[in-house]
Design an enzyme around this catalytic site. Sequence first.
Site, PDB file in Angstrom:
ATOM      1  N   HIS A  89       3.600   7.011  -0.016  1.00  0.00           N
ATOM      2  CA  HIS A  89       2.330   7.465   0.568  1.00  0.00           C
ATOM      3  C   HIS A  89       2.467   7.620   2.087  1.00  0.00           C
ATOM      4  O   HIS A  89       2.113   8.641   2.661  1.00  0.00           O
ATOM      5  CB  HIS A  89       1.231   6.471   0.212  1.00  0.00           C
ATOM      6  CG  HIS A  89      -0.051   6.707   0.933  1.00  0.00           C
ATOM      7  ND1 HIS A  89      -0.861   7.782   0.662  1.00  0.00           N
ATOM      8  CD2 HIS A  89      -0.657   6.021   1.944  1.00  0.00           C
ATOM      9  CE1 HIS A  89      -1.919   7.743   1.460  1.00  0.00           C
ATOM     10  NE2 HIS A  89      -1.805   6.691   2.256  1.00  0.00           N
ATOM     11  N   ARG A  99       3.439  14.604  -4.453  1.00  0.00           N
ATOM     12  CA  ARG A  99       3.901  13.845  -3.277  1.00  0.00           C
ATOM     13  C   ARG A  99       5.258  13.226  -3.602  1.00  0.00           C
ATOM     14  O   ARG A  99       5.333  12.283  -4.387  1.00  0.00           O
ATOM     15  CB  ARG A  99       2.876  12.747  -2.955  1.00  0.00           C
ATOM     16  CG  ARG A  99       3.081  12.053  -1.615  1.00  0.00           C
ATOM     17  CD  ARG A  99       2.277  10.750  -1.532  1.00  0.00           C
ATOM     18  NE  ARG A  99       3.023   9.669  -2.148  1.00  0.00           N
ATOM     19  CZ  ARG A  99       2.466   8.629  -2.778  1.00  0.00           C
ATOM     20  NH1 ARG A  99       1.166   8.523  -2.908  1.00  0.00           N
ATOM     21  NH2 ARG A  99       3.243   7.690  -3.310  1.00  0.00           N
ATOM     22  N   TYR A 124       4.950   1.232  -7.994  1.00  0.00           N
ATOM     23  CA  TYR A 124       3.888   1.663  -8.918  1.00  0.00           C
ATOM     24  C   TYR A 124       4.173   2.982  -9.650  1.00  0.00           C
ATOM     25  O   TYR A 124       3.381   3.409 -10.462  1.00  0.00           O
ATOM     26  CB  TYR A 124       2.539   1.760  -8.182  1.00  0.00           C
ATOM     27  CG  TYR A 124       2.549   2.621  -6.931  1.00  0.00           C
ATOM     28  CD1 TYR A 124       2.458   4.004  -7.008  1.00  0.00           C
ATOM     29  CD2 TYR A 124       2.645   2.042  -5.668  1.00  0.00           C
ATOM     30  CE1 TYR A 124       2.464   4.789  -5.873  1.00  0.00           C
ATOM     31  CE2 TYR A 124       2.660   2.827  -4.510  1.00  0.00           C
ATOM     32  CZ  TYR A 124       2.574   4.191  -4.621  1.00  0.00           C
ATOM     33  OH  TYR A 124       2.584   4.973  -3.499  1.00  0.00           O
TER      34      TYR A 124
HETATM   35  C1  LIG Z   1     -12.780   6.037   4.067  1.00  0.00           C
HETATM   36  C2  LIG Z   1     -11.416   5.566   3.721  1.00  0.00           C
HETATM   37  N1  LIG Z   1     -11.245   4.755   2.659  1.00  0.00           N
HETATM   38  C3  LIG Z   1     -10.005   4.321   2.335  1.00  0.00           C
HETATM   39  C4  LIG Z   1      -8.924   4.683   3.088  1.00  0.00           C
HETATM   40  C5  LIG Z   1      -7.534   4.208   2.728  1.00  0.00           C
HETATM   41  N2  LIG Z   1      -6.748   5.315   2.220  1.00  0.00           N
HETATM   42  C6  LIG Z   1      -5.836   5.939   2.987  1.00  0.00           C
HETATM   43  S1  LIG Z   1      -5.079   7.183   2.174  1.00  0.00           S
HETATM   44  C7  LIG Z   1      -5.937   6.879   0.761  1.00  0.00           C
HETATM   45  C8  LIG Z   1      -5.681   7.705  -0.485  1.00  0.00           C
HETATM   46  C9  LIG Z   1      -6.000   9.148  -0.302  1.00  0.00           C
HETATM   47  O1  LIG Z   1      -5.508   9.892  -1.389  1.00  0.00           O
HETATM   48  P1  LIG Z   1      -5.657  11.442  -1.450  1.00  0.00           P
HETATM   49  O2  LIG Z   1      -7.029  11.851  -1.048  1.00  0.00           O
HETATM   50  O3  LIG Z   1      -5.197  11.878  -2.788  1.00  0.00           O
HETATM   51  O4  LIG Z   1      -4.670  11.977  -0.302  1.00  0.00           O
HETATM   52  P2  LIG Z   1      -3.072  11.833  -0.214  1.00  0.00           P
HETATM   53  O5  LIG Z   1      -2.790  10.597   0.609  1.00  0.00           O
HETATM   54  O6  LIG Z   1      -2.531  11.746  -1.589  1.00  0.00           O
HETATM   55  O7  LIG Z   1      -2.574  13.039   0.507  1.00  0.00           O
HETATM   56  C10 LIG Z   1      -6.813   5.823   0.941  1.00  0.00           C
HETATM   57  C11 LIG Z   1      -7.706   5.298  -0.112  1.00  0.00           C
HETATM   58  C12 LIG Z   1      -9.155   5.521   4.209  1.00  0.00           C
HETATM   59  N3  LIG Z   1      -8.156   5.956   4.976  1.00  0.00           N
HETATM   60  N4  LIG Z   1     -10.396   5.962   4.490  1.00  0.00           N
END
Ligand SMILES: Cc1ncc(C[n+]2csc(CCOP(=O)(O)OP(=O)(O)O)c2C)c(N)n1
Length: 362
Positions: free
Chosen positions: A263, A259, A272
């Site tokens: 985010h 990425r 971070y």
């Molecule tokens: C059920 C839930 N818990 C927490 C969140 C908050 N949240 C949004 S994105 C994220 C991280 C996701 O990381 P990843 O699966 O690696 O996907 P990326 O964003 O890196 O594409 C979190 C914890 C959420 N959207 N849904």
Amino acid sequence: MLTMKKVASFEVEYFQYLNADSQVVAELPSFAQNAADLIPFYREMVLTRLFDQKAVVLQRTGRMGTYASSEGQEASMIGLGRAMRREDVLFPTYREHGVYFARGVSMTEIFTYWGGNESGMNFSRVPDDFPVCIPIATQIPHAAGAAYAFKYRKQARVAVAVCGDGATSKGDFYEGLNAAGVWNLPCVFVVVNNQWAISLPRSKQSVCQTMAQKAIAAGIPGEQCDGNDVIAVYDRMDQALRKARSGGGPTVLEAVTYRMRDHTTADDASRYRQQEEVDQQRKRDPIMRLKKYLVEQHAWSEEQDEQLLSEVGADVEAATKEYLDTPPRPPHTIFDCLYETLPKAYLEQMSQLSKQGEASHE
Ligand SMILES: Cc1ncc(C[n+]2csc(CCOP(=O)(O)OP(=O)(O)O)c2C)c(N)n1
Ligand SMILES: [Mg+2]
């Protein structure tokens, strides 16, 4: 006497055709043997990046809501999106814009959604594709459910769930995989491992060597590919889709990528992670990798590249104009697609919003 025997063994293969220096490191699959045939892949990757840059500009200038950039992940998105057939169904996260584009969803539709208008998810070309999924990993059991329906109806369709490295820590991930394994469902689970889950690095997400091996516990095969090599992603996706379509069951494909940006536009990754890491990853850029290869194969030139950038740039501008020219929907329409019969509490809220809307027009 104590006897020991091995009761299970497994391995996880890694696939790469074009390395970070654009060198061919394995015999190319047939679709990639003629370099010129890769130009449409390149075009969609460039389009996805230009769209992405525009979306961030629109958010920063107050003309769009929060947006999740996909910069750096173009090969994963385009490889998987192009391998799917139109009748297959996509269950994406919030970062798979390029997969939608590869499936014929318009840039205006995606802008419209991120501008706060859910009608953007009512895709004209692939109406069965699922909308952006914000709750992490919840789309994975949904995909298994849809795959069950395809199998039950004897349809030759595949449900494709895409999730991140972070999502593989959720129960939903394993539940979806397990159901797909038990019922031998036509499903492909793609883990786009971009090394970060907001501020949590891959190393703290899970101590397993690969995300792909999480498939093994569900009794289904898992493999890993270079997610910045579009040839590898397309090839592995194509194989997994064919297998699923012909009754061979589900697969987990981990695409290892990075990425490049924050985010979302609500995040500041410099708090971070080190800039050196990002600079290092730039050298693996999927678009530069493919461009260099095409140029070296005499299938592409700088002039053609400039022409492409201006054509695609004009397409992005036209989509931006169409999006900005669309009047916002009245606020009470946020309730439209929530329930078949709206609960009483919401009815009251909806009528309040409608009245406010009417008042503001007086
Ligand atoms: C059920 C839930 N818990 C927490 C969140 C908050 N949240 C949004 S994105 C994220 C991280 C996701 O990381 P990843 O699966 O690696 O996907 P990326 O964003 O890196 O594409 C979190 C914890 C959420 N959207 N849904
Ligand atoms: Mg991630």
